[in-house]
Structure formats: C-alpha cells, structure tokens
Design an enzyme around this catalytic site. Structure first.
Site, PDB file in Angstrom:
ATOM      1  N   GLY A  89       6.161  51.516 -68.266  1.00 30.35           N
ATOM      2  CA  GLY A  89       7.377  50.782 -67.954  1.00 30.35           C
ATOM      3  C   GLY A  89       8.215  50.578 -69.201  1.00 30.35           C
ATOM      4  NE  ARG A  90      13.386  46.350 -68.168  1.00 29.87           N
ATOM      5  CZ  ARG A  90      13.166  45.915 -66.937  1.00 29.87           C
ATOM      6  NH1 ARG A  90      11.939  45.583 -66.580  1.00 29.87           N
ATOM      7  NH2 ARG A  90      14.150  45.808 -66.073  1.00 29.87           N
ATOM      8  CB  ILE A  91       6.537  47.004 -73.039  1.00 26.02           C
ATOM      9  CG1 ILE A  91       7.438  45.786 -72.814  1.00 26.02           C
ATOM     10  CG2 ILE A  91       5.774  46.855 -74.347  1.00 26.02           C
ATOM     11  CD1 ILE A  91       6.694  44.476 -72.620  1.00 26.02           C
ATOM     12  CB  THR A 131       0.707  43.548 -76.551  1.00 23.31           C
ATOM     13  OG1 THR A 131       1.170  44.794 -75.996  1.00 23.31           O
ATOM     14  CG2 THR A 131       0.288  43.759 -77.990  1.00 23.31           C
ATOM     15  NE  ARG A 170       0.190  37.333 -68.417  1.00 25.50           N
ATOM     16  CZ  ARG A 170       1.313  37.279 -69.101  1.00 25.50           C
ATOM     17  NH1 ARG A 170       1.390  37.895 -70.286  1.00 25.50           N
ATOM     18  NH2 ARG A 170       2.369  36.621 -68.632  1.00 25.50           N
ATOM     19  CD  GLU A 213      -3.675  34.005 -73.900  1.00 30.06           C
ATOM     20  OE1 GLU A 213      -2.601  33.346 -73.815  1.00 30.06           O
ATOM     21  OE2 GLU A 213      -3.683  35.236 -73.891  1.00 30.06           O
ATOM     22  CG  HIS A 241       0.133  35.244 -75.328  1.00 29.19           C
ATOM     23  ND1 HIS A 241      -0.473  35.090 -74.111  1.00 29.19           N
ATOM     24  CD2 HIS A 241       1.286  35.925 -75.082  1.00 29.19           C
ATOM     25  CE1 HIS A 241       0.271  35.634 -73.162  1.00 29.19           C
ATOM     26  NE2 HIS A 241       1.345  36.155 -73.724  1.00 29.19           N
ATOM     27  CB  ALA A 290       3.083  40.790 -78.584  1.00 29.21           C
TER      28      ALA A 290
END
Length: 327
Positions: A156-158, A235, A237, A266, A285, A287
């Site tokens: 996807g985007r990332i 980066t 879940r 977390e 967490h 990024a």
C-alpha cells in the site's frame, strides 16, 4: 449556527496531546466539543450523547457502540483503526474514518533506517566500540546491498514508499500483497506469493494493517521459512507477528535480526524477552513521528470531524460512505 449548538464532538483521549492549531480549528468551527477525560462525570456519559467521536486509543467496542444514542461518525487519530469495531459501527449507521496518509514518508524512512542499521550491524558495532572491542567478529555475514533482496509484506502507501527508498540502495526488490493487481507493480519489483517472499527476502519489512486475516500472519511456521540471516522489520502492528515465536527464532539463530517499532503489548515492559536479545533493535511506536506529521495527524482528524458534523463528504471512510457525496 443552530446545527452547531445541538451537535457536539467528543475527544476521548488526552486533549493535551492536541497541537494548538488543531484545537484552534475546533474552536473556530463554532462546534461545541468536549474533552471526555477531563469532563465531570463518567466519560461514557459524554460519549453516549456525542454526534462525533475523535478517538486515539479508546476502545470502541460493540458494547460502547450500542450505548451511543446520536453518534454518526467516529474519527480515529491514526492510520490503523483496530481499536474500533468497524463492522458493528456500520450496522448502526456510524461511519468510521482514519487519517491514512499523514505519515507515509516518516514510517517508510523509519523502516528503512531500522533495516539498514541492522544490515550494517550498527547497533552491534556501537556496543563493541563502547566495550573496547575495536575489530569485532561479526555475528552475521555483511553482504553488499546490491546482492541482497528487500521485500515488503503489504504494498500500500507505506509499502510502496519503503520500496522507493530501498531502490536507491541497489537491493533486488520483491513484494507480496494479494489485494494489489499485477499492473500496479513496477517492472523492477517482483510480485511474489507469501511463501516466496519469506524464503527470498534478506530484509522483510511489514506494512499491513491489523485485521483478522493478518493477525499472527507471521507465525511460528512462517517465520521458520525465512532465511537464518534475514532481518525482519515491523512498523505496522505488533500482533501481525507471533511474538513468542519471534523471540525463539532470534534467540536460537533461526532468524538473523529484527527492527521493531510496534509490539503486541505497549508499552513494552522492561523485562520483556525481546529486550534481552542483542540482535533486536527497538523503538517505542515512533515510526509515525515528525514535527510535521504530528500536526497533520491531529489537524486532519479534526477537519474530518468538522465535515461530519456539517454533513459534508468525508475524506477517508473505512467502513462505507455515509456522508453526502460519498461513494
């Protein structure tokens, strides 16, 4: 002005985290808003009466949704929305929106930074120098990047942004995403199935949302298919990876190293087994973070909530479009 007076936006999490510009946008809209955490009485009382919720980590369960009397929109401050029961929301006619593109570059940069740090053994070398060891024996081979394969799970985007950054270092590029058509992969990015991705990647960067399908997608069996020198970067879940199996693989030398920004619990407790492993690089967490992305995140979430109150088309509805002009 009448519509503003009979509607309200409820902020469920730490209003002190909101940048000044985001709170100013709320105030300038003329729409009443409430910080449920700081309001008198039970927060659920305020949530129950809300027209729009803006949530960060607040768990919007089926039970919470059933208590909502007027809500028509929930805006999640972030890309992921796994803390919201989106299907139950849809059944109740409640739109759920996220902020999908506020930190694409930051997360891709963070993933690449973790990958390169581990590929060049920088955390290990830093420790050696600090301990007086000047020419250490490397724990893993250090091949040139141009003979290594960089793979992404999720295109996807990332994932695409990570691939674009990896391209500049000369890696061979592969990607796995069953929801992306073959035509969307550039000529230098080989589309592969999951098993091929696991067996070929020298560096595997994870960029999938947390869903029922992706929960523990990298389980003990699949981690065993990775190369013993491979580097795993997450980066996305924490629950995408079966943590106990990851700890075992790293400890026993069946996986080379990991760079982890997210975890299944977390904050990560200080006695967590991952923190005892020398081949693990961790971050809290973070990024998503930059000065610019933090402002965009909150401002875009607030702007979406304002659109929802005003009945304007929504920018990013993840469970169907309810606003006028949506599709």
């Amino acid at each position: 002005m009448e519509v503003h007076e009979r509607r309200q936006i409820v902020l469920t999490d730490r209003v002190e985290d909101y940048p000044v510009a985001a709170l100013k946008a709320l105030r300038d809209s003329g729409i009443p808003f409430i910080d449920a955490g700081a309001a008198s009485g039970e927060p659920l009382d305020w949530i129950r009466e809300a027209d729009v919720l803006i949530v960060t980590w607040f768990q919007v369960t089926k039970e919470v949704l059933e208590s909502l009397q007027r809500c028509r929109l929930i805006v999640r401050i972030g890309v992921g929305y796994d803390n919201i029961d989106v299907d139950a929301a849809r059944l109740r006619g409640i739109a759920v929106c996220n902020v999908p593109d506020y930190c694409t570059g930051e997360v891709a940069d963070h993933a690449i930074a973790m990958a390169l740090s581990q590929a060049r053994a920088l955390p290990f070398l830093d420790r050696c120098v600090r301990e007086g060891v000047w020419k250490p024996a490397l724990p893993l081979p250090m091949p040139s990047f141009d003979v290594m394969t960089f793979g992404v799970l999720g295109y996807g985007r990332i994932g695409r942004a990570a691939i674009a950054r990896a391209r500049g270092f000369g890696f061979r590029l592969i990607a796995c995403d069953p929801y992306v058509s073959a035509a969307e992969f550039p000529s230098d990015v080989k589309e592969v199935a999951l098993d091929e991705l696991l067996s070929q990647a020298d560096i595997l960067s994870v960029h999938v949302p947390l869903t029922a399908e992706t929960r523990h997608v990298l389980n003990r069996e699949r981690l065993a298919r990775m190369r013993p020198t491979a580097i795993l970067v997450n980066t996305a879940r924490g629950l995408v990876i079966e943590t106990a199996a990851l700890v075992e693989a790293l400890r026993e030398g069946r996986l080379g190293a990991a760079g982890l920004d997210v975890f299944d619990e977390e904050p990560l407790r200080v006695d967590h087994p991952l923190l005892s492993l020398p081949n693990v690089l961790v971050a809290p967490h973070f990024a998503w973070h930059s000065r610019e992305s933090r402002l965009k995140l909150y401002l875009m979430a607030v702007e979406e909530a304002i659109r929802g109150v005003r009945g304007e088309p929504l920018r990013s509805c993840v469970n169907g479009a309810f606003a006028p002009g949506g599709d």
